[in-house]
Design an enzyme around this catalytic site. Structure first.
Site, mmCIF file in Angstrom:
data_model
loop_
_atom_site.group_PDB
_atom_site.id
_atom_site.type_symbol
_atom_site.label_atom_id
_atom_site.label_comp_id
_atom_site.label_asym_id
_atom_site.label_seq_id
_atom_site.Cartn_x
_atom_site.Cartn_y
_atom_site.Cartn_z
ATOM 1 N N HIS A 199 0.845 -1.206 0.000
ATOM 2 C CA HIS A 199 0.000 0.000 0.000
ATOM 3 C C HIS A 199 0.873 1.245 0.000
ATOM 4 O O HIS A 199 2.078 1.167 0.257
ATOM 5 C CB HIS A 199 -0.897 0.028 1.254
ATOM 6 C CG HIS A 199 -0.108 0.190 2.527
ATOM 7 N ND1 HIS A 199 0.585 -0.847 3.116
ATOM 8 C CD2 HIS A 199 0.136 1.278 3.304
ATOM 9 C CE1 HIS A 199 1.205 -0.419 4.197
ATOM 10 N NE2 HIS A 199 0.951 0.882 4.337
ATOM 11 N N ASP A 201 0.840 5.176 1.916
ATOM 12 C CA ASP A 201 0.187 5.848 3.048
ATOM 13 C C ASP A 201 -0.504 7.105 2.516
ATOM 14 O O ASP A 201 0.093 7.859 1.739
ATOM 15 C CB ASP A 201 1.221 6.216 4.123
ATOM 16 C CG ASP A 201 1.857 4.970 4.763
ATOM 17 O OD1 ASP A 201 1.284 3.874 4.640
ATOM 18 O OD2 ASP A 201 2.934 5.120 5.371
ATOM 19 N N HIS A 256 4.840 0.147 -0.126
ATOM 20 C CA HIS A 256 5.603 -0.676 0.814
ATOM 21 C C HIS A 256 4.731 -1.785 1.378
ATOM 22 O O HIS A 256 3.498 -1.764 1.224
ATOM 23 C CB HIS A 256 6.196 0.202 1.931
ATOM 24 C CG HIS A 256 5.183 1.029 2.678
ATOM 25 N ND1 HIS A 256 4.564 2.136 2.127
ATOM 26 C CD2 HIS A 256 4.655 0.907 3.915
ATOM 27 C CE1 HIS A 256 3.729 2.662 3.005
ATOM 28 N NE2 HIS A 256 3.756 1.917 4.098
ATOM 29 N N ARG A 266 8.214 -8.746 15.306
ATOM 30 C CA ARG A 266 8.542 -7.387 14.843
ATOM 31 C C ARG A 266 7.565 -6.418 15.504
ATOM 32 O O ARG A 266 6.349 -6.690 15.540
ATOM 33 C CB ARG A 266 8.403 -7.319 13.319
ATOM 34 C CG ARG A 266 8.591 -5.915 12.741
ATOM 35 C CD ARG A 266 8.462 -5.905 11.223
ATOM 36 N NE ARG A 266 8.321 -4.570 10.702
ATOM 37 C CZ ARG A 266 9.337 -3.769 10.365
ATOM 38 N NH1 ARG A 266 10.579 -4.181 10.501
ATOM 39 N NH2 ARG A 266 9.115 -2.553 9.911
HETATM 40 C C1 LIG Z 1 -7.550 -0.826 4.032
HETATM 41 C C2 LIG Z 1 -7.371 0.309 4.666
HETATM 42 C C3 LIG Z 1 -6.606 0.436 5.947
HETATM 43 C C4 LIG Z 1 -6.269 1.914 5.966
HETATM 44 C C5 LIG Z 1 -7.581 2.480 5.462
HETATM 45 C C6 LIG Z 1 -7.804 1.653 4.210
HETATM 46 O O1 LIG Z 1 -9.150 1.651 3.755
HETATM 47 C C7 LIG Z 1 -6.861 2.186 3.117
HETATM 48 C C8 LIG Z 1 -5.628 2.919 3.736
HETATM 49 C C9 LIG Z 1 -5.098 2.181 4.972
HETATM 50 C C10 LIG Z 1 -4.060 2.993 5.750
HETATM 51 C C11 LIG Z 1 -2.590 2.722 5.357
HETATM 52 C C12 LIG Z 1 -1.684 3.618 6.186
HETATM 53 C C13 LIG Z 1 -2.054 3.626 7.677
HETATM 54 O O2 LIG Z 1 -1.649 2.412 8.274
HETATM 55 C C14 LIG Z 1 -3.579 3.801 7.861
HETATM 56 C C15 LIG Z 1 -3.927 4.031 9.334
HETATM 57 C C16 LIG Z 1 -4.088 4.901 6.992
HETATM 58 O O3 LIG Z 1 -4.282 6.066 7.292
HETATM 59 O O4 LIG Z 1 -4.371 4.420 5.733
HETATM 60 C C17 LIG Z 1 -4.286 2.627 7.196
HETATM 61 C C18 LIG Z 1 -5.823 2.530 7.290
HETATM 62 C C19 LIG Z 1 -6.283 1.734 8.524
HETATM 63 O O5 LIG Z 1 -5.629 0.754 8.912
HETATM 64 O O6 LIG Z 1 -7.320 2.117 9.075
HETATM 65 O O1 LIG Z 2 4.776 -2.150 10.404
HETATM 66 C C1 LIG Z 2 5.488 -1.651 9.553
HETATM 67 O O2 LIG Z 2 6.704 -1.740 9.554
HETATM 68 C C2 LIG Z 2 4.833 -0.875 8.413
HETATM 69 C C3 LIG Z 2 3.352 -0.780 8.575
HETATM 70 C C4 LIG Z 2 2.702 0.175 7.640
HETATM 71 O O3 LIG Z 2 3.145 0.362 6.540
HETATM 72 C C5 LIG Z 2 1.511 0.907 8.087
HETATM 73 O O4 LIG Z 2 1.075 0.703 9.248
HETATM 74 O O5 LIG Z 2 0.994 1.715 7.299
HETATM 75 FE FE LIG Z 3 2.213 2.073 5.561
#
Ligand SMILES: C=C1C[C@]23C[C@@]1(O)CC[C@H]2[C@@]12CC[C@H](O)[C@@](C)(C(=O)O1)[C@H]2[C@@H]3C(=O)O
Ligand SMILES: O=C(O)CCC(=O)C(=O)O
Ligand SMILES: [Fe+2]
Length: 329
Positions: A199, A201, A256, A266
């Site tokens: 994904h 961020d 990543h 981890r």
């Molecule tokens: C599948 C998902 C988890 C996420 C929200 C989403 O719908 C798409 C973006 C995901 C992500 C990736 C980065 C961060 O870990 C996170 C908190 C964010 O802001 O976007 C997660 C979301 C989540 O885990 O709620």
């Molecule tokens: O746990 C990690 O090292 C990366 C996790 C990550 O990419 C995320 O939480 O968005």
């Molecule tokens: Fe991430």
């Protein structure tokens, strides 16, 4: 003179890339150039001499480990993650799963730790101190980016994280070790056990720190996955989708993932620096002003982008929906 400065910088840069992952030493005066180059090429770099107190890092790591070693019934008292709180295996609302348990928190300290046992009493202050120090470093990096991009207003990006309304998030991830049984049955090979699927961020900048267990990989422009050697004393910076838009595609948000193939657990802690919900995510005016360059993206607010992100799957290219269709000549 000019040539020799250029050569100095070039040889310095090639040295920085020896381990494949760009390395930024925040104590060096040329760090802004390395930051810009790393954000253009990878959207990712490692930071040393960061100024975040090691005590605050190890304090949080030990509090996080105590939390994750609580019985499931205790952890579930602060779950399910909707999106904030404790979650296990399920990531986000749309069916993504991974070998990970986590705690997702807002950085405004509104999370209710009271449901947890007394043993975790130092947890809230450990989170608070850590987030404060890491946000400070993130702002310093955003200001160096602005310098490197020759943006006059140094705080054009950092002010968004400093804003009281900043929509920033903090995440603790725990990837349990791979069991002997899993290793024997062929798990542990490349890509076989996904901890956190691929994904980008969505925010502006993510600051990641982990213990000394491997697992993190980044994708290069040509789609090759490279493993990031763990280093518990350093930080890793990800360019988020919003920063890609604010630099009109000059910086790239890095794809990543985490493979949870290690026989050791981890633990990672990530600060996701986001703007206020009402902030328009548009290219910084000075990056468009010089030439005839137009925004590659439609205009949207962080609220609109976040809403769209939360209805996407983890691996979706979320920015695709917000790209401008090029006018045909
Ligand atoms: C599948 C998902 C988890 C996420 C929200 C989403 O719908 C798409 C973006 C995901 C992500 C990736 C980065 C961060 O870990 C996170 C908190 C964010 O802001 O976007 C997660 C979301 C989540 O885990 O709620
Ligand atoms: O746990 C990690 O090292 C990366 C996790 C990550 O990419 C995320 O939480 O968005
Ligand atoms: Fe991430």
């Amino acid at each position: 003179m000019v040539v020799s400065c250029f050569l100095d910088l070039a040889s310095n840069l090639s040295w920085q890339y020896q381990s494949q992952i760009p390395l930024v030493d925040l104590s060096k005066p040329d760090s802004r150039h390395i930051i810009v180059k790393a954000c253009e090429e990878f959207g990712f770099f490692k930071v040393v001499n960061h100024g975040v107190p090691l005590e605050s890092i190890s304090e949080l790591e030990s509090e996080a480990l105590s939390f994750f070693s609580l019985p499931m019934s205790e952890k579930e008292k602060v779950g399910p993650a909707d999106p904030f709180g404790y979650g296990s295996k399920g990531i986000g609302p749309n069916g993504d799963v991974g070998s990970v348990e986590y705690l997702l928190l807002k950085t405004d300290h509104s999370f209710n730790f009271h449901k947890l046992p007394q043993t975790t009493e130092k947890f809230p202050s450990a989170v608070k101190d850590y987030v404060w120090a890491v946000r400070k470093m993130a702002c310093e990096i955003l200001e160096l980016m602005a310098d490197g991009l020759k943006i006059q207003q140094r705080n054009a990006l950092s002010k968004l994280l400093m804003d009281k309304q900043s929509d920033s998030v903090f995440r603790l991830n725990h990837y349990p070790p791979c069991t002997e049984l899993e290793e024997a049955s062929g798990h542990g090979g490349e890509g076989s056990r996904i901890g956190f699927g691929e994904h980008t961020d969505p925010q502006i900048i993510s600051v990641l720190r982990s213990n000394n267990t491997s697992g993190l990989q980044i994708s290069t422009r040509d789609g090759t996955w490279i493993s990031v050697p763990p280093d518990h004393t350093s930080f890793f910076i990800n360019v988020g989708d919003s920063l890609q838009v604010m630099t009109n595609g000059r910086f790239r948000s890095v794809k990543h993932r985490v493979l949870a193939n290690s026989s050791r657990p981890r633990v990672s802690m990530i600060y996701f620096g986001g703007p206020p919900l009402s902030e328009k995510i548009i290219p910084l005016p000075s990056l468009l002003a010089k030439g005839k360059e137009e925004s590659l993206y439609k205009e949207f607010t962080w609220f609109e982008y976040k809403r769209s992100a939360y209805s996407s799957r983890l691996s979706d290219n979320r920015l695709e929906l917000f790209k401008r269709v090029a006018a045909s000549s």
